[in-house]
Design a protein around this motif. Sequence first.
Motif, short mmCIF file in Angstrom:
data_model
loop_
_atom_site.label_atom_id
_atom_site.label_comp_id
_atom_site.label_asym_id
_atom_site.label_seq_id
_atom_site.Cartn_x
_atom_site.Cartn_y
_atom_site.Cartn_z
N SER A 503 134.16 88.73 103.77
CA SER A 503 133.22 87.75 104.31
C SER A 503 132.22 87.25 103.28
N ASN A 504 132.23 87.85 102.09
CA ASN A 504 131.34 87.39 101.03
C ASN A 504 131.98 86.34 100.13
N LEU A 505 133.26 86.06 100.38
CA LEU A 505 133.97 85.05 99.60
C LEU A 505 134.13 83.78 100.43
N PHE A 506 133.90 82.64 99.79
CA PHE A 506 134.03 81.37 100.50
C PHE A 506 135.50 81.10 100.82
N LEU A 507 135.76 80.66 102.04
CA LEU A 507 137.12 80.37 102.49
C LEU A 507 137.32 78.87 102.58
N GLU A 508 138.27 78.35 101.83
CA GLU A 508 138.55 76.92 101.86
C GLU A 508 139.39 76.58 103.10
N PRO A 509 139.09 75.47 103.78
CA PRO A 509 139.90 75.06 104.95
C PRO A 509 141.14 74.28 104.51
N ASN A 510 142.01 74.96 103.77
CA ASN A 510 143.12 74.27 103.10
C ASN A 510 144.49 74.56 103.71
N CYS A 511 144.52 75.23 104.88
CA CYS A 511 145.78 75.48 105.58
C CYS A 511 145.45 75.67 107.06
N PRO A 512 146.44 75.54 107.94
CA PRO A 512 146.17 75.67 109.38
C PRO A 512 145.49 76.99 109.75
N GLU A 513 145.89 78.10 109.10
CA GLU A 513 145.30 79.40 109.43
C GLU A 513 143.81 79.42 109.09
N ASN A 514 143.47 78.90 107.92
CA ASN A 514 142.06 78.86 107.53
C ASN A 514 141.27 77.87 108.39
N LYS A 515 141.92 76.76 108.74
CA LYS A 515 141.25 75.79 109.59
C LYS A 515 140.94 76.38 110.97
N LEU A 547 136.29 69.11 110.79
CA LEU A 547 136.64 70.53 110.70
C LEU A 547 136.32 71.17 112.05
N GLY A 548 137.28 71.72 112.71
CA GLY A 548 137.08 72.30 114.03
C GLY A 548 138.30 72.05 114.89
N LYS A 549 138.23 72.46 116.14
CA LYS A 549 139.40 72.30 117.00
C LYS A 549 139.41 70.94 117.70
N MET A 550 138.30 70.21 117.59
CA MET A 550 138.20 68.85 118.12
C MET A 550 137.04 68.18 117.40
N ALA A 603 145.99 65.29 109.87
CA ALA A 603 147.06 66.10 109.27
C ALA A 603 146.95 67.55 109.70
N SER A 604 148.09 68.15 110.02
CA SER A 604 148.20 69.58 110.39
C SER A 604 147.48 69.93 111.68
N TYR A 605 147.12 68.92 112.48
CA TYR A 605 146.38 69.23 113.70
C TYR A 605 147.25 69.97 114.71
N ILE A 606 148.51 69.60 114.80
CA ILE A 606 149.37 70.27 115.77
C ILE A 606 149.55 71.74 115.42
N GLU A 607 149.60 72.04 114.11
CA GLU A 607 149.71 73.44 113.69
C GLU A 607 148.45 74.21 114.06
N LEU A 608 147.28 73.58 113.87
CA LEU A 608 146.02 74.22 114.25
C LEU A 608 145.99 74.48 115.75
N GLN A 609 146.42 73.51 116.54
CA GLN A 609 146.43 73.68 117.98
C GLN A 609 147.36 74.82 118.41
N ASN A 610 148.50 74.94 117.75
CA ASN A 610 149.45 76.01 118.09
C ASN A 610 148.86 77.38 117.82
N ILE A 611 148.20 77.52 116.66
CA ILE A 611 147.57 78.81 116.33
C ILE A 611 146.45 79.10 117.32
N ALA A 612 145.63 78.08 117.62
CA ALA A 612 144.52 78.28 118.55
C ALA A 612 145.02 78.62 119.95
N ALA A 613 146.16 78.03 120.37
CA ALA A 613 146.71 78.29 121.71
C ALA A 613 147.15 79.74 121.84
N LYS A 614 147.73 80.30 120.77
CA LYS A 614 148.16 81.70 120.79
C LYS A 614 146.98 82.64 120.99
#
Length: 674
Positions: A503-515, A547-550, A603-614
Amino acid sequence: MVTPITPPIAVHFVWHPDDNDNIRSIIMDFRRYLTRDIERPFSRELNIPTFLYSSKSFKCLPSKPEKLANKDVIFLFISCNTLMYSNWETYINELPEDDDYNVIPVAIEQAGINHTSSGRLKNYNCIRAFDWPEEFKKEYAILFLSHEIYRFGLKNAQPGSLGIYHSIRLFLSHAKKGDIGLNHAESIKHFLDNSNMQRFFDANQISPGFKFDQEIEGHIKNSTIIAIASDHYSSRYWCQREILSAKKERRPIILVNSLEEYEDRVFPAASNIPCVHVTVEPLREIDILKILIAALLETIRFEHAHKLLCYYQEQGWIDSSAEIFARPPEIQQLIDSLKKKEHLAVCYPEPPLYKEEMEWVNHFNITVSTPLWTSAYERDDDKKFRIGLSISEYLPDGYEIQHQDLDELKRFSQSLARHLLANKHTLIYGGDLRDDGFTQFILDEAAVLRDRLQVEKLFVENYLSWPLYIKKENMKWYANYKTVVNPISVNIPNDIAEIINDSNLFLEPNCPENKYIWSRCLTTMREESILSSDVRVLAGGKFENYLGKMPGVLEEFLISLRKEKPIFLIGGLGGLTSKLCNSIKNKSIVEEFTEEWQVSHNASYIELQNIAAKNNHSANYEEIKFVIENISIEMLAQRVGLLREDYEKLMITPFIDECVHLIIKGIRNLSKRG
């Protein structure tokens, strides 16, 4: 049908998109003179609303400027591009013909003049922008366009009338007998007599055979005064007399600072007015243009301010018995009124003067006010609210649909923050730590107010989610505003803490998992800041590249609604909030509030939604549709202390003053409820 206010003047700019490179910079430069300067929020600018009409592609025509004010001035920029396409000829010919809807053709290329040979613009006088000297193009643009605003917006000129019949009378006040002031006055007069500016300005001289004092006072009653302050100016009796007479007659005045060495005493009456600094001698053309621009704009500001305040007085915004001033009042101007009235009320234009400048009014039992503020409401026993701001920019559309520039959102945030902070409410904002972002504008306002109000603390809280608050540059950014902001770092939500490696390292929102991790942290931040708020204000907001789910403003609206918070929706300034207001009024959501649209534009919104739905944290667009289509405007209005009619105005008005007025009105009503 509910309609916004009708201000005295609105200015519209219409141009072909292929002329952007040729004209847009001039339009935007000129707008800065008409509106309040966001870089100088306490400046006394014209405050004339401006609207922009163009398109992204030459294939699309702009919308037609709406009738929004008592006088609408439309600058139509014509060129080869507007001549080449027949649809533009049809567009121009279909512009309304009305005495209060004034179309001013501006030829940016010589070929554009051909528009005035037939059709809607036949026989119109055309501003020949292509003749402006390149060296002074900006200055000539401001002079020529401002003069048309003066003629059509304030003096009721008609199409085809000559400018000389509505020229501004200048009174050149200066010391005599070889003084530099006399030399400057002669240079200004010579420039006017030998240029096409003579149809804009009429410089007064004293005629032989008249009594000096009577003619001076007669000229001053109808003139804009240019006071040329030289080393000897303030010590000359007649110079003092001219300034005092101008103040007594409430005339526009500008001061030209042309001191060579030293002035032992600045005449007190020669203050509280705009000042232009010029070189000593000889007076250059650029200096003369600066002086004339200042005189023209101050004349417009003066007359417009009086018309605007009288209109606001008719609307009940200010005391019906208040005396109207076009600039902040001075004690010398109020002496006669104080002799006649036991209690005096005075109203002057925004922004308000604060404690150090207005202490004398309490001694004389004077109530002072601006359209959005009055000393009568400054009571420490009023309830103080925690007011959350959800204001963000959106992607511009080339002015096809939204006809205001994004800087209007910044002006709104500045004006609202100023008035809420001055009344000691707490402002709550989330994120946006960047140069020229909304947080910076709000905190800059707070920093100035803190000094002006002479208080130890102003209340601004800024919420940040992980991982934004671990960025060193964000902490350094906070350090610049240590005296006015309380930064609040929101903890990582428990359900994702275990999947974050460090948690002390900055996380880039560069993939669906990080987003997804970012979306959970942002949702938690929004929930905490909204829970901490008494009231929420929403304006602007983007549908894409968030950045966010909506979209952030949408999520903050839904959370605020679920928490039963009072919500002010500012729809007239564009963005997501505008479409949200339309959806609520029409009981039917626009396509941007559907999952299909979001997936196709992010871009990649559907992937984010799928991860969030799980993980049971996805955005439920069926629920969003149901909520928006079933919102009651009466409920929204009642929660914020407004009548439905006022709330509907808030949802559509493009005028910042009306937005702020209605928000303050609602908050005062909530305060009365306790």
